[in-house]
Design a protein around this motif. Structure first.
Motif, PDB file in Angstrom:
ATOM      1  N   TRP A  45       0.802  -1.122  -0.070  1.00 15.80           N
ATOM      2  CA  TRP A  45       0.148  -0.075   0.140  1.00 15.80           C
ATOM      3  C   TRP A  45       0.738   1.263  -0.028  1.00 15.80           C
ATOM      4  N   GLU A  46       0.366   2.298  -0.608  1.00 17.69           N
ATOM      5  CA  GLU A  46       1.042   3.603  -0.569  1.00 17.69           C
ATOM      6  C   GLU A  46       0.228   4.579   0.143  1.00 17.69           C
ATOM      7  N   VAL A  47       0.814   5.186   1.192  1.00 16.98           N
ATOM      8  CA  VAL A  47       0.409   6.126   1.949  1.00 16.98           C
ATOM      9  C   VAL A  47       0.820   7.331   1.602  1.00 16.98           C
ATOM     10  N   LYS A  55       4.990  10.314   0.812  1.00 16.12           N
ATOM     11  CA  LYS A  55       4.705   9.111   0.562  1.00 16.12           C
ATOM     12  C   LYS A  55       5.379   7.884   1.265  1.00 16.12           C
ATOM     13  N   GLN A  57       5.554   3.326   1.454  1.00 13.88           N
ATOM     14  CA  GLN A  57       5.278   2.179   1.192  1.00 13.88           C
ATOM     15  C   GLN A  57       5.020   1.274   2.520  1.00 13.88           C
ATOM     16  N   LEU A  66      -2.016   0.149   9.549  1.00 12.62           N
ATOM     17  CA  LEU A  66      -2.523   1.445   9.248  1.00 12.62           C
ATOM     18  C   LEU A  66      -2.990   2.112  10.464  1.00 12.62           C
ATOM     19  N   LEU A  69       0.758   4.567  12.198  1.00 10.52           N
ATOM     20  CA  LEU A  69       1.752   5.176  11.374  1.00 10.52           C
ATOM     21  C   LEU A  69       3.134   5.721  11.885  1.00 10.52           C
ATOM     22  N   ALA A 131      -4.605   5.937   1.515  1.00  5.76           N
ATOM     23  CA  ALA A 131      -3.671   4.793   1.600  1.00  5.76           C
ATOM     24  C   ALA A 131      -4.434   3.902   0.419  1.00  5.76           C
ATOM     25  N   ARG A 132      -3.591   3.466  -0.523  1.00  2.00           N
ATOM     26  CA  ARG A 132      -4.259   2.873  -1.595  1.00  2.00           C
ATOM     27  C   ARG A 132      -3.381   1.444  -1.979  1.00  2.00           C
TER      28      ARG A 132
END
Length: 138
Positions: A45-47, A55, A57, A66, A69, A131-132
């Motif tokens: 995931w990229e935040v 950014k 990872q 999550l 963090l 986050a994706r």
């Protein structure tokens, strides 16, 4: 106060017979099963933090990565403030290392919105991020 549909959690004080007073937490659950985090797709995931553009990872194995963090890898106690269908709020304390409160809102199994604030390394922090999921963990 307008009711937003969210569960409000406050410490309370109750007067008991004979003038005794007892303090109690309104809600305190362990973070053992949180449907929102359990339903996220595992992987890389990229935040992306809003405002700063920072950014990072993260390999998400359960979604619980999550929550902390700013306290990654720290052993912290957690209490569930809100545990809804698509959002969760967790308050955590990392003994001797600060604390935080994180709200995660699930849009899909691969996209969440995160808001977090607290104290880390003796300094206050507050951020909002998206986050994706980007693929498999490396």
């Amino acid at each position: 106060m307008k009711n937003s549909g969210k569960l409000c959690v406050l410490a309370g004080v109750v007067a008991m017979g004979g003038g005794a007073v007892a303090a109690f937490p309104a809600v305190a659950q362990s973070a053992s099963s949180l449907a929102v985090l359990d339903r996220l797709t595992t992987g890389q995931w990229e935040v992306r933090e809003r405002g700063s553009g920072t950014k990072r990872q993260i390999c998400v194995r359960s979604g619980y990565e999550l929550i902390q963090l700013r306290h990654r890898g720290a052993q912290c106690s957690r209490h569930v403030v809100e545990n809804g269908t698509n959002e969760v709020t967790i308050q955590y304390t990392c003994r001797g290392n600060g604390y935080g409160r994180t709200h995660v809102r699930r849009e899909t199994g691969e996209l969440v919105q995160i808001e977090s604030q607290g104290i880390a390394d003796g300094q206050p922090f507050e951020f909002s991020a998206e986050a994706r999921r980007t693929g498999s963990c490396r």
